[in-house]
Motif scaffolding. Structure first.
Motif, PDB file in Angstrom:
ATOM      1  N   PRO A   1      -5.373   6.170  -4.947  1.00  0.00           N
ATOM      2  CA  PRO A   1      -5.836   5.566  -3.166  1.00  0.00           C
ATOM      3  C   PRO A   1      -5.489   7.608  -2.809  1.00  0.00           C
ATOM      4  CG  PRO A   1      -3.549   5.150  -4.022  1.00  0.00           C
ATOM      5  CD  PRO A   1      -4.370   5.759  -5.176  1.00  0.00           C
TER       6      PRO A   1
ATOM      7  N   SER B   1     -11.521  10.149  -4.691  1.00  0.00           N
ATOM      8  CA  SER B   1     -10.508   8.667  -4.808  1.00  0.00           C
ATOM      9  C   SER B   1     -11.220   6.827  -4.820  1.00  0.00           C
ATOM     10  CB  SER B   1     -10.086   8.328  -3.266  1.00  0.00           C
ATOM     11  OG  SER B   1      -9.558   7.649  -3.380  1.00  0.00           O
TER      12      SER B   1
ATOM     13  N   GLU C   1       0.680  -1.389  -0.133  1.00  0.00           N
ATOM     14  CA  GLU C   1       0.402  -0.330  -0.173  1.00  0.00           C
ATOM     15  C   GLU C   1       1.103   1.288  -0.483  1.00  0.00           C
ATOM     16  OE1 GLU C   1      -2.326  -0.102   3.499  1.00  0.00           O
ATOM     17  OE2 GLU C   1      -4.391  -1.299   2.414  1.00  0.00           O
TER      18      GLU C   1
ATOM     19  N   ALA D   1      -9.549   1.191   1.416  1.00  0.00           N
ATOM     20  CA  ALA D   1      -9.788   1.497   0.265  1.00  0.00           C
ATOM     21  C   ALA D   1     -10.725   3.187   0.320  1.00  0.00           C
ATOM     22  CB  ALA D   1     -10.275   0.662  -0.656  1.00  0.00           C
TER      23      ALA D   1
END
Lengths: 203, 217
Positions: free
Chosen positions: B112, B106, A46, B82
């Protein structure tokens, strides 16, 4: 002697006023005192990765490939549908056990409770903050609905409910359905369904 | 002669000694106090791109940590959700609020949200979330009472001593598995905690891991 102490006190005040105390709020990233091997050229999940053109450190599968543990087969377990058709299966392909129910209860309380409420009656806490049309899972329509269709709702969502396919594993989705069925039964049950020995415990 | 060396110079050695002692103790004290993660890390509270509040979501709304951090019991890594997860609710709740503009954008574009990572170990340390939370170690042990924070703050030093203090004696921190995500849970008493913890250690075969290769590979 006085000067020495004065200068010393001044220095201490200076250092403390610049550096502050332990645990003080700071917006700046922590200082790394000995940065020897603290940050290495490796990808963290991430995070940004320069190596890739779009900068995503977490990669999506290459188009046309299937991960080893991916559920790609056309089975009721994976799709909730009768193989080869678009009809939903009536009954869950996962055998009902006490463990499955317990797991379902656990997962329901994580993923569904904020909206549908602990009783699945559509009165979760978010209804107080502007979510108005949350389905009551005790509606006759949903009680009669096949397990496969509920599976599809959890996976892809429906109308205003978004899908949970990415967050809930396939077996857990069936476990949740088993628990929802148990909740529905509990609302439809009659006094006579309770074993005589335990009836006294009812109000 | 007294013009060249005034009388106070007689005490010069004393002054030098006192200054030396002061300098050495204060430098030692400063290093002891400042050159540690207890100073360098604790208190770090970066500005986040969205004013997301755990106090609102985890405490007031009572959402389970795993609704958002759903990787925490499955992998070493605890993911940040997310933006589509936020949109589960925010398609209806505060759906035109300017505070959530970035989240909507987003979710639409797939780019992201640039959350700033607060807790971050050096790359030579191999940590694992699932081992800890599945063995009855609550988030609160390492992250503090996140559920009462409006902005995430680094509350524990996450230094090597910090890890080892618990690894030497896990019994003091093992909870019943159903209380791991309840950050407000307190044991009835320290004695009961120790008794229960010792029992859990036996039942779950929890080891006391002090070997260097546990964390450094």
């Amino acid at each position: 002697m006085r000067y020495i102490f004065a200068v010393f006190a001044l220095l201490v005040v200076l250092v403390v006023s610049v550096a502050g105390f332990r645990g003080q709020m700071s917006r700046r990233p922590p200082i790394e005192l000995f940065p020897d091997m603290v940050r290495q050229p490796r990808v963290r999940p991430e995070s940004y990765a320069e190596f890739f053109t779009n900068g995503f450190g977490s990669r999506l599968p290459v188009a046309g490939t299937i991960a080893r543990d991916a559920a790609y087969q056309d089975l009721p377990l994976n799709t909730g549908r009768v193989p080869g058709t678009t009809n939903f299966v009536e009954l869950s392909p996962v055998p009902m056990t006490a463990e499955l129910l317990a797991r379902g209860r656990d997962r329901f309380q994580i993923s569904c409770l904020p909206c549908h409420g602990a009783l699945a009656d559509g009165k979760g806490i978010t209804t107080k903050y502007g979510m108005t049309v949350i389905a009551n899972l005790h509606d006759a329509r949903i009680v009669q609905m096949g397990d496969g269709e509920i599976f599809n709702t959890i996976t892809y969502g429906k109308n205003l409910m978004q899908g949970y396919g990415a967050n809930i594993a396939i077996r857990d989705r069936w476990a949740i359905i088993a628990y929802v069925r148990a909740l529905q039964l509990s609302q439809l049950g009659a006094r006579d369904d309770v074993p005589p020995a335990q009836r006294a415990a009812l109000r | 002669m007294s013009d060249l060396f005034p009388k106070w110079t007689n005490r010069l050695p004393l002054y030098a000694a006192v200054s030396g002692v002061l300098a050495v103790t204060s430098v030692t004290a400063a290093v002891w106090y400042y050159f540690t993660p207890k100073y360098a890390r604790v208190g770090y509270q970066p500005l986040q791109p969205v004013t997301f509040s755990h106090a609102t979501h985890a405490d007031q709304l009572g959402i389970d940590c795993r609704y958002c951090h759903n990787g925490v019991e499955k992998s070493w890594f605890s993911n940040v959700p997310a933006s589509t997860v936020c949109m589960n609710c925010h398609v209806q709740v505060l759906k035109d609020d300017p505070r959530l503009a970035l989240v909507r954008e987003s979710a639409q574009s797939g780019r992201p949200i640039p959350w700033v990572q607060v807790h971050k170990l050096p790359d030579y340390v191999f940590f694992n979330h699932s081992v800890h939370v599945n063995r009855g170690i609550s988030c609160v042990a390492c992250h503090g009472q996140v559920n009462h924070e409006d902005e995430i703050r680094h509350l524990q030093p996450l230094s090597m001593t910090f890890c080892l203090d618990c690894h030497r004696q896990p019994a003091a921190n093992l909870r019943p598995p159903n209380q791991v995500y309840n950050l407000d849970w307190q044991p009835a008493s320290p004695e009961k905690q120790l008794a229960d913890g010792t029992r859990f250690m036996k039942e779950w075969k929890v080891e006391s891991l002090e070997n260097c290769t546990t964390c450094h590979r």
